[in-house]
Write a protein that holds these residues in place. Sequence first.
Motif, PDB file in Angstrom:
ATOM      1  N   ASP A 194       0.819  -1.200   0.000  1.00 18.78           N
ATOM      2  CA  ASP A 194       0.000   0.000   0.000  1.00 18.78           C
ATOM      3  C   ASP A 194       0.865   1.268   0.000  1.00 18.78           C
ATOM      4  O   ASP A 194       0.418   2.332   0.387  1.00 18.78           O
ATOM      5  CB  ASP A 194      -0.935   0.069   1.226  1.00 18.78           C
ATOM      6  N   SER A 221       3.262   1.824   1.927  1.00 19.03           N
ATOM      7  CA  SER A 221       3.568   2.207   3.291  1.00 19.03           C
ATOM      8  C   SER A 221       5.054   2.353   3.546  1.00 19.03           C
ATOM      9  O   SER A 221       5.457   2.885   4.560  1.00 19.03           O
ATOM     10  CB  SER A 221       2.971   1.182   4.269  1.00 19.03           C
ATOM     11  N   PRO A 256      -4.106   6.149   1.875  1.00 28.30           N
ATOM     12  CA  PRO A 256      -4.947   4.936   1.750  1.00 28.30           C
ATOM     13  C   PRO A 256      -5.006   4.131   3.045  1.00 28.30           C
ATOM     14  O   PRO A 256      -6.037   3.525   3.364  1.00 28.30           O
ATOM     15  CB  PRO A 256      -4.256   4.138   0.634  1.00 28.30           C
ATOM     16  N   ILE A 257      -3.895   4.123   3.792  1.00 28.93           N
ATOM     17  CA  ILE A 257      -3.884   3.392   5.063  1.00 28.93           C
ATOM     18  C   ILE A 257      -4.847   4.036   6.053  1.00 28.93           C
ATOM     19  O   ILE A 257      -5.629   3.360   6.731  1.00 28.93           O
ATOM     20  CB  ILE A 257      -2.461   3.361   5.644  1.00 28.93           C
ATOM     21  N   LYS A 266      -7.435   5.787   5.365  1.00 29.38           N
ATOM     22  CA  LYS A 266      -8.810   5.554   4.918  1.00 29.38           C
ATOM     23  C   LYS A 266      -9.298   4.173   5.355  1.00 29.38           C
ATOM     24  O   LYS A 266     -10.454   4.006   5.772  1.00 29.38           O
ATOM     25  CB  LYS A 266      -8.903   5.680   3.395  1.00 29.38           C
ATOM     26  N   LYS A 267      -8.404   3.181   5.275  1.00 29.92           N
ATOM     27  CA  LYS A 267      -8.781   1.823   5.706  1.00 29.92           C
ATOM     28  C   LYS A 267      -9.006   1.775   7.211  1.00 29.92           C
ATOM     29  O   LYS A 267      -9.919   1.100   7.696  1.00 29.92           O
ATOM     30  CB  LYS A 267      -7.694   0.827   5.297  1.00 29.92           C
ATOM     31  N   LEU A 268      -8.168   2.493   7.940  1.00 31.60           N
ATOM     32  CA  LEU A 268      -8.310   2.511   9.398  1.00 31.60           C
ATOM     33  C   LEU A 268      -9.637   3.127   9.825  1.00 31.60           C
ATOM     34  O   LEU A 268     -10.174   2.799  10.883  1.00 31.60           O
ATOM     35  CB  LEU A 268      -7.153   3.292  10.036  1.00 31.60           C
ATOM     36  N   ALA A 313     -11.925   0.347   9.984  1.00 35.19           N
ATOM     37  CA  ALA A 313     -11.456  -0.837  10.716  1.00 35.19           C
ATOM     38  C   ALA A 313     -12.123  -0.889  12.090  1.00 35.19           C
ATOM     39  O   ALA A 313     -12.481   0.144  12.653  1.00 35.19           O
ATOM     40  CB  ALA A 313      -9.945  -0.786  10.862  1.00 35.19           C
ATOM     41  N   ASN A 364      -8.286   2.585  16.139  1.00 33.12           N
ATOM     42  CA  ASN A 364      -8.003   2.688  14.703  1.00 33.12           C
ATOM     43  C   ASN A 364      -8.650   3.923  14.092  1.00 33.12           C
ATOM     44  O   ASN A 364      -8.037   4.623  13.281  1.00 33.12           O
ATOM     45  CB  ASN A 364      -8.497   1.430  13.980  1.00 33.12           C
ATOM     46  N   LYS A 365      -9.871   4.192  14.483  1.00 33.46           N
ATOM     47  CA  LYS A 365     -10.552   5.392  13.966  1.00 33.46           C
ATOM     48  C   LYS A 365      -9.831   6.655  14.425  1.00 33.46           C
ATOM     49  O   LYS A 365      -9.678   7.616  13.661  1.00 33.46           O
ATOM     50  CB  LYS A 365     -12.012   5.397  14.424  1.00 33.46           C
ATOM     51  N   SER A 393      -6.751   7.049  12.394  1.00 32.13           N
ATOM     52  CA  SER A 393      -7.116   7.503  11.048  1.00 32.13           C
ATOM     53  C   SER A 393      -7.353   8.996  11.019  1.00 32.13           C
ATOM     54  O   SER A 393      -6.812   9.714  10.169  1.00 32.13           O
ATOM     55  CB  SER A 393      -8.373   6.763  10.584  1.00 32.13           C
ATOM     56  N   ARG A 437     -18.243   8.440   4.753  1.00 33.29           N
ATOM     57  CA  ARG A 437     -17.821   7.772   5.988  1.00 33.29           C
ATOM     58  C   ARG A 437     -17.413   8.788   7.054  1.00 33.29           C
ATOM     59  O   ARG A 437     -17.664   8.594   8.250  1.00 33.29           O
ATOM     60  CB  ARG A 437     -16.657   6.833   5.692  1.00 33.29           C
TER      61      ARG A 437
END
Length: 829
Positions: A388, A390, A400-401, A403-405, A408, A413-414, A417, A443
Amino acid sequence: MSQDEKKDRAATFAARAVELVQSGRAEDGSRALREAASLAPDSPEVKAAFLKIQSEESIHTLQKLCGKFVLEQDEQAGKQALDYLDRSGEVPGNIAKECLELVLQEGKPELKALRDEIVAGLLRESIAAKTTLAQRLLDNTTTAFLQIYGIGDRSANSIAELVLTSSAWSDESKREKCEIGAFQLFLAKLLEVGHESDGRALKGIARLLAADAERLHSIIDEETFDAILCSLDYRQPNEVKSQATLAAAKYIELSGAQGQEYVCRFILSRITKGHSEDLVLAFSAAAAAFPIMPTQAATLFLIEGFVPSLLPLLEKKLNAVKVEQAALNMLSAACIDNSCRTAIKKHCIQWLQRVLNTGKDDRPGLAAVILAKVLDPTMPARDTGGKDGSDSNSVDNLVPIFKKLLVAPGEANKQSSIEGLAYASIQPAVKEALADDRLFLDRLTDLLKVSQTKPTTVFGALTVIEHVTGYLPTLSEEQKKMNQLKSYANANASKTTDTPNPLEEDAAVSRRCKAVVDAGVVITFVAIASNLSPASTAIVIKIMLSLSRTPSLRGTIAQQGGARFLLLRYTAIAGTTDTDKHARHTAAHALARILISVDPALVFPSSGSPPLTSTIRPILSLLTDFQSDIFDGPLNLLPTFEALLALTNLASTPSGEATEVIIRQALPTVEDLLLSNNTMVQRAATELVCNLVASPSGIEVFADGSPAADRRLHILLALADIEDARTRKAAGGALATLVGFEGAVKGMLKRERGVEILLGLCADEDDEIVHRGLFCVGNLLAMKGSVGEEAKRRVKDGDGERALRNVANGAGNKMIRDLAQEVLRDLGR
């Protein structure tokens, strides 16, 4: 119904009446007894019930409920007692004292939480209960403290509040003595094995330090302060950590160098020991120290060899997840300092990328946040092959990481993010990428809705939106020149440029604002408004100002409730700090922008609330706010200009109420702005006056024959003769209305060049101005009596016939030619 049936039914009602009264429902019990008496007034059961209730009613309801709760261990009675305290407020002194004595008795363990709430309720509602407990503390501080402390959190909190409440004590010296005693006992409880994690002692310590740190901080020694620092352990519940942070911050504030020295010794001694548990405590304390004492924490962090030795230490503890997590927390906190960021970037990048790629639970997210803080946001993306991206040296590839977090599982994690995106979104390319991702925006708005009780998450999410929608500040010419000089003076001037990033230009920001509005962010703001903290409210208002900058978005913002939201926020901000004043100013400015481009009567209909006229006060504040000393830097007249445009639109509403309020509250200010040196402000003020004179009140202030009216008319005449065409047009429109009234005509005739200026309008190159000038002259000539005769004479003496004939013969617009010919006929009569 037979007599026997009536007696049986009456006996049932009588028994029920006694039960109701005993349970505290006296009104229901009286009703049941009346029903029983109506069925069989002579029944022995009814008479017995009446006597029983009479005796019961002599006992206070709360006393009966507390007695039943304690003596019979009746949970329902306890709940009713608590409900009574919540609903009924103050309790008679003797009753409160007796109830407190009752509830302090030991009971079933399963009823301890309810007992805790009742004790806290009594101490909250009754001064008599407070004085009773105060006397107990005086008699034997330790015994009374331990009894109350052992009941529960609320009761323990009540001790701290009691020893700070002077009204509960007969003598201030006695209160101070018990305050010190209680503080010492809270500290002792913190040191007890098994009590370090419940937070109960820390709440008392933090509360007392916050209220009276000057007196109490000297009681804390290094051992007790170590116990407070141990409670900063990242594994502790948030409530415990927050109380420990408050206590530590207050102690360090008052103790100064001594407290800072304690913190440094605590951290270094545990790092020296090297055990996993010690390292966790050291790193957790260091993470908490950066916000409290940033300079000292940074000095400690930058001790020669500390950061380089950190990685071998962590590699040695490779399987100690808790140590790694604590170290990440410390590194994240250290990023508050520029030198610390540099050290982390130099020594820790590879380790952070490894954690990002191979770590589990919350650690990869936290590593990504640290990378976002330390990497240069201007560095272009360069993927080195990592998952990704990273392993990249660019912030771009972390997005992108993050956004995934965001989606998650797990609150941590939020939070990672949001924190990472708040840093990354400073970069123009990231702003653009986030705005182009509708799923992400959806989101993010969903997160705002579900996180209303989590102020840190809300603030972070709003910061992301603020970055995405923020415009570059508008620089004055002087500021632009200063920036050029700085660029020339820079040793690397050849590498610098004054050209802004295209993604930061107004057109690009406007596109991003449209994407945010289309995602329904305004609707979200309206939905969460009541739960916003003052800091979050200020950010939301700033975002709304950016969104409202684009005229095409203002209608949508108004439809989504944005105008009403801004008005209510303006009204709700009641503080007097500079921050509050800025927030009110920004809210008023955003509201003014919206009201420039929409029909105010549709946004604030007459049948709705708040009324349309309530928008005027905030907008009027913009006419003078620029004079306030809270606004640094060059004079910014844009809010004043846009406020005038909004008032002009408000003055056009059919009801006329807005016009009346504007005239009554703002006429002197508007009059001053008619003389502004700024062409745009002067023009907007003139256009506002043109709308105001459409009302009777507006005409009166220009045509009532008073010296003030004559002065205002003179200003309008002067504005009808200046270089700016739009200002002349607005002034001509106002004069066209006013010269239909005798008072205005008299005032105009007092001016030597009054008629000359009106005839000058007729000779203008702009057809609209000519049309207004012809109306002015026509109204002059239509005036009756001696005033009309004088006006006609002045027109003729001013070579008006020639001027009108030139228009009648030379105008390209037939309507204007016809009007000129009609005015000529009036002149010749």
